[in-house]
Design a protein around this motif. Structure first.
Motif, PDB file in Angstrom:
ATOM      1  N   PHE A   4      -9.748   2.840  -1.614  1.00 53.85           N
ATOM      2  CA  PHE A   4     -10.614   2.092  -0.704  1.00 53.85           C
ATOM      3  C   PHE A   4     -10.196   2.426   0.732  1.00 53.85           C
ATOM      4  O   PHE A   4      -9.008   2.467   1.035  1.00 53.85           O
ATOM      5  CB  PHE A   4     -10.475   0.582  -0.940  1.00 53.85           C
ATOM      6  CG  PHE A   4     -11.084   0.123  -2.225  1.00 53.85           C
ATOM      7  CD1 PHE A   4     -12.369  -0.384  -2.241  1.00 53.85           C
ATOM      8  CD2 PHE A   4     -10.377   0.213  -3.414  1.00 53.85           C
ATOM      9  CE1 PHE A   4     -12.947  -0.809  -3.432  1.00 53.85           C
ATOM     10  CE2 PHE A   4     -10.942  -0.207  -4.605  1.00 53.85           C
ATOM     11  CZ  PHE A   4     -12.219  -0.722  -4.616  1.00 53.85           C
ATOM     12  N   GLY A   5     -11.154   2.644   1.599  1.00 51.15           N
ATOM     13  CA  GLY A   5     -10.854   3.023   2.977  1.00 51.15           C
ATOM     14  C   GLY A   5     -10.546   4.501   3.079  1.00 51.15           C
ATOM     15  O   GLY A   5      -9.719   4.927   3.882  1.00 51.15           O
ATOM     16  N   ALA A   6     -11.242   5.296   2.283  1.00 51.29           N
ATOM     17  CA  ALA A   6     -10.912   6.716   2.168  1.00 51.29           C
ATOM     18  C   ALA A   6     -11.638   7.604   3.164  1.00 51.29           C
ATOM     19  O   ALA A   6     -11.482   8.814   3.128  1.00 51.29           O
ATOM     20  CB  ALA A   6     -11.221   7.193   0.748  1.00 51.29           C
ATOM     21  N   ALA A  48      -6.192  10.782   4.253  1.00 51.55           N
ATOM     22  CA  ALA A  48      -5.029  11.644   4.007  1.00 51.55           C
ATOM     23  C   ALA A  48      -4.575  11.538   2.549  1.00 51.55           C
ATOM     24  O   ALA A  48      -4.279  12.552   1.905  1.00 51.55           O
ATOM     25  CB  ALA A  48      -3.889  11.279   4.952  1.00 51.55           C
ATOM     26  N   LEU A  49      -4.537  10.313   2.021  1.00 51.67           N
ATOM     27  CA  LEU A  49      -4.137  10.132   0.626  1.00 51.67           C
ATOM     28  C   LEU A  49      -5.157  10.768  -0.325  1.00 51.67           C
ATOM     29  O   LEU A  49      -4.773  11.332  -1.356  1.00 51.67           O
ATOM     30  CB  LEU A  49      -3.966   8.652   0.305  1.00 51.67           C
ATOM     31  CG  LEU A  49      -2.728   8.002   0.898  1.00 51.67           C
ATOM     32  CD1 LEU A  49      -2.763   6.488   0.699  1.00 51.67           C
ATOM     33  CD2 LEU A  49      -1.467   8.594   0.292  1.00 51.67           C
ATOM     34  N   SER A  50      -6.418  10.692   0.008  1.00 52.38           N
ATOM     35  CA  SER A  50      -7.437  11.342  -0.810  1.00 52.38           C
ATOM     36  C   SER A  50      -7.149  12.838  -0.929  1.00 52.38           C
ATOM     37  O   SER A  50      -7.217  13.414  -2.017  1.00 52.38           O
ATOM     38  CB  SER A  50      -8.831  11.136  -0.210  1.00 52.38           C
ATOM     39  OG  SER A  50      -9.222   9.803  -0.291  1.00 52.38           O
ATOM     40  N   TRP A  66      -5.541  15.370  -9.007  1.00 48.41           N
ATOM     41  CA  TRP A  66      -6.117  14.105  -9.440  1.00 48.41           C
ATOM     42  C   TRP A  66      -7.623  14.104  -9.202  1.00 48.41           C
ATOM     43  O   TRP A  66      -8.120  14.750  -8.288  1.00 48.41           O
ATOM     44  CB  TRP A  66      -5.516  12.943  -8.655  1.00 48.41           C
ATOM     45  CG  TRP A  66      -4.110  12.583  -8.997  1.00 48.41           C
ATOM     46  CD1 TRP A  66      -3.016  13.387  -8.896  1.00 48.41           C
ATOM     47  CD2 TRP A  66      -3.642  11.326  -9.461  1.00 48.41           C
ATOM     48  NE1 TRP A  66      -1.896  12.709  -9.266  1.00 48.41           N
ATOM     49  CE2 TRP A  66      -2.250  11.429  -9.619  1.00 48.41           C
ATOM     50  CE3 TRP A  66      -4.261  10.115  -9.745  1.00 48.41           C
ATOM     51  CZ2 TRP A  66      -1.469  10.369 -10.070  1.00 48.41           C
ATOM     52  CZ3 TRP A  66      -3.475   9.062 -10.184  1.00 48.41           C
ATOM     53  CH2 TRP A  66      -2.104   9.193 -10.356  1.00 48.41           C
ATOM     54  N   SER A  67      -8.320  13.334  -9.996  1.00 45.31           N
ATOM     55  CA  SER A  67      -9.726  13.050  -9.751  1.00 45.31           C
ATOM     56  C   SER A  67      -9.762  11.851  -8.799  1.00 45.31           C
ATOM     57  O   SER A  67      -9.251  10.775  -9.128  1.00 45.31           O
ATOM     58  CB  SER A  67     -10.430  12.712 -11.067  1.00 45.31           C
ATOM     59  OG  SER A  67     -11.753  12.303 -10.818  1.00 45.31           O
ATOM     60  N   VAL A  68     -10.327  12.038  -7.610  1.00 49.10           N
ATOM     61  CA  VAL A  68     -10.308  11.006  -6.571  1.00 49.10           C
ATOM     62  C   VAL A  68     -11.691  10.369  -6.447  1.00 49.10           C
ATOM     63  O   VAL A  68     -12.688  11.067  -6.243  1.00 49.10           O
ATOM     64  CB  VAL A  68      -9.869  11.599  -5.210  1.00 49.10           C
ATOM     65  CG1 VAL A  68      -9.953  10.545  -4.113  1.00 49.10           C
ATOM     66  CG2 VAL A  68      -8.465  12.162  -5.308  1.00 49.10           C
ATOM     67  N   HIS A  69     -11.721   9.052  -6.580  1.00 48.01           N
ATOM     68  CA  HIS A  69     -12.946   8.278  -6.350  1.00 48.01           C
ATOM     69  C   HIS A  69     -12.749   7.574  -5.008  1.00 48.01           C
ATOM     70  O   HIS A  69     -11.995   6.603  -4.923  1.00 48.01           O
ATOM     71  CB  HIS A  69     -13.160   7.278  -7.490  1.00 48.01           C
ATOM     72  CG  HIS A  69     -14.481   6.583  -7.424  1.00 48.01           C
ATOM     73  ND1 HIS A  69     -15.620   7.124  -7.966  1.00 48.01           N
ATOM     74  CD2 HIS A  69     -14.841   5.413  -6.878  1.00 48.01           C
ATOM     75  CE1 HIS A  69     -16.619   6.293  -7.765  1.00 48.01           C
ATOM     76  NE2 HIS A  69     -16.179   5.254  -7.107  1.00 48.01           N
ATOM     77  N   ALA A  70     -13.375   8.090  -3.966  1.00 55.08           N
ATOM     78  CA  ALA A  70     -13.191   7.582  -2.604  1.00 55.08           C
ATOM     79  C   ALA A  70     -14.236   6.510  -2.302  1.00 55.08           C
ATOM     80  O   ALA A  70     -15.432   6.750  -2.443  1.00 55.08           O
ATOM     81  CB  ALA A  70     -13.292   8.716  -1.606  1.00 55.08           C
ATOM     82  N   LEU A 114      -4.679   4.612 -10.935  1.00 53.34           N
ATOM     83  CA  LEU A 114      -4.091   4.107  -9.699  1.00 53.34           C
ATOM     84  C   LEU A 114      -5.191   3.610  -8.781  1.00 53.34           C
ATOM     85  O   LEU A 114      -6.253   4.227  -8.694  1.00 53.34           O
ATOM     86  CB  LEU A 114      -3.304   5.231  -9.006  1.00 53.34           C
ATOM     87  CG  LEU A 114      -2.610   4.940  -7.690  1.00 53.34           C
ATOM     88  CD1 LEU A 114      -1.527   3.866  -7.862  1.00 53.34           C
ATOM     89  CD2 LEU A 114      -2.001   6.212  -7.127  1.00 53.34           C
ATOM     90  N   CYS A 115      -4.934   2.488  -8.114  1.00 48.93           N
ATOM     91  CA  CYS A 115      -5.857   1.935  -7.129  1.00 48.93           C
ATOM     92  C   CYS A 115      -5.106   1.771  -5.816  1.00 48.93           C
ATOM     93  O   CYS A 115      -4.055   1.124  -5.780  1.00 48.93           O
ATOM     94  CB  CYS A 115      -6.402   0.587  -7.600  1.00 48.93           C
ATOM     95  SG  CYS A 115      -7.446  -0.246  -6.383  1.00 48.93           S
ATOM     96  N   ILE A 116      -5.639   2.353  -4.752  1.00 55.44           N
ATOM     97  CA  ILE A 116      -5.031   2.249  -3.422  1.00 55.44           C
ATOM     98  C   ILE A 116      -6.036   1.579  -2.493  1.00 55.44           C
ATOM     99  O   ILE A 116      -7.175   2.031  -2.382  1.00 55.44           O
ATOM    100  CB  ILE A 116      -4.655   3.635  -2.868  1.00 55.44           C
ATOM    101  CG1 ILE A 116      -3.622   4.304  -3.779  1.00 55.44           C
ATOM    102  CG2 ILE A 116      -4.142   3.518  -1.428  1.00 55.44           C
ATOM    103  CD1 ILE A 116      -3.328   5.741  -3.421  1.00 55.44           C
ATOM    104  N   ILE A 117      -5.606   0.513  -1.841  1.00 52.52           N
ATOM    105  CA  ILE A 117      -6.472  -0.172  -0.885  1.00 52.52           C
ATOM    106  C   ILE A 117      -5.890   0.048   0.503  1.00 52.52           C
ATOM    107  O   ILE A 117      -4.918  -0.588   0.893  1.00 52.52           O
ATOM    108  CB  ILE A 117      -6.605  -1.671  -1.208  1.00 52.52           C
ATOM    109  CG1 ILE A 117      -7.149  -1.843  -2.623  1.00 52.52           C
ATOM    110  CG2 ILE A 117      -7.502  -2.352  -0.180  1.00 52.52           C
ATOM    111  CD1 ILE A 117      -7.225  -3.262  -3.111  1.00 52.52           C
ATOM    112  N   SER A 118      -6.477   1.003   1.206  1.00 51.38           N
ATOM    113  CA  SER A 118      -6.016   1.291   2.561  1.00 51.38           C
ATOM    114  C   SER A 118      -7.055   0.869   3.590  1.00 51.38           C
ATOM    115  O   SER A 118      -6.923   1.174   4.769  1.00 51.38           O
ATOM    116  CB  SER A 118      -5.670   2.773   2.716  1.00 51.38           C
ATOM    117  OG  SER A 118      -6.822   3.558   2.603  1.00 51.38           O
ATOM    118  N   ALA A 119      -8.091   0.183   3.127  1.00 54.85           N
ATOM    119  CA  ALA A 119      -9.129  -0.303   4.039  1.00 54.85           C
ATOM    120  C   ALA A 119      -8.548  -1.396   4.921  1.00 54.85           C
ATOM    121  O   ALA A 119      -7.733  -2.201   4.494  1.00 54.85           O
ATOM    122  CB  ALA A 119     -10.316  -0.849   3.246  1.00 54.85           C
TER     123      ALA A 119
END
Length: 92
Positions: free
Chosen positions: A10-12, A19-21, A29-33, A63-68
């Protein structure tokens, strides 16, 4: 990393999320932005829509990353109450 690892970020669309994407893509990795156009985290209806989407729910993310996040400029005693609340809703 297991084969076909999937991450949702999130916030990709910029900053740390972007950057993490790229880092995860480079590692295979398969990235869902997710960006604000996909889901506005301060709007419950938008979050409900995303979390009720069976395709999203059944994606099997590892993995779930919330950078928003967002901020309001100014002194706290001069901020509009709605702006202050929105900042907390998005960031916390």
């Amino acid at each position: 990393m297991k084969k076909d690892s999937k991450v949702v970020i999130f916030g990709a669309n910029r900053g740390i999320g972007a950057a993490l994407s790229q880092v995860y893509k480079n590692q295979g990795w398969s990235v869902h932005a997710i960006n604000r156009d996909d889901c506005e985290l301060s709007e419950p209806d938008s979050v409900q829509k995303l979390t009720s989407d069976s395709k999203f729910l059944n994606a099997g993310f590892d993995l779930c990353i919330i950078s928003a996040g967002m901020g309001e400029a100014g002194y706290i005693d001069n901020l509009d109450a709605n702006a202050f609340r929105r900042s907390f809703e998005v960031n916390f």
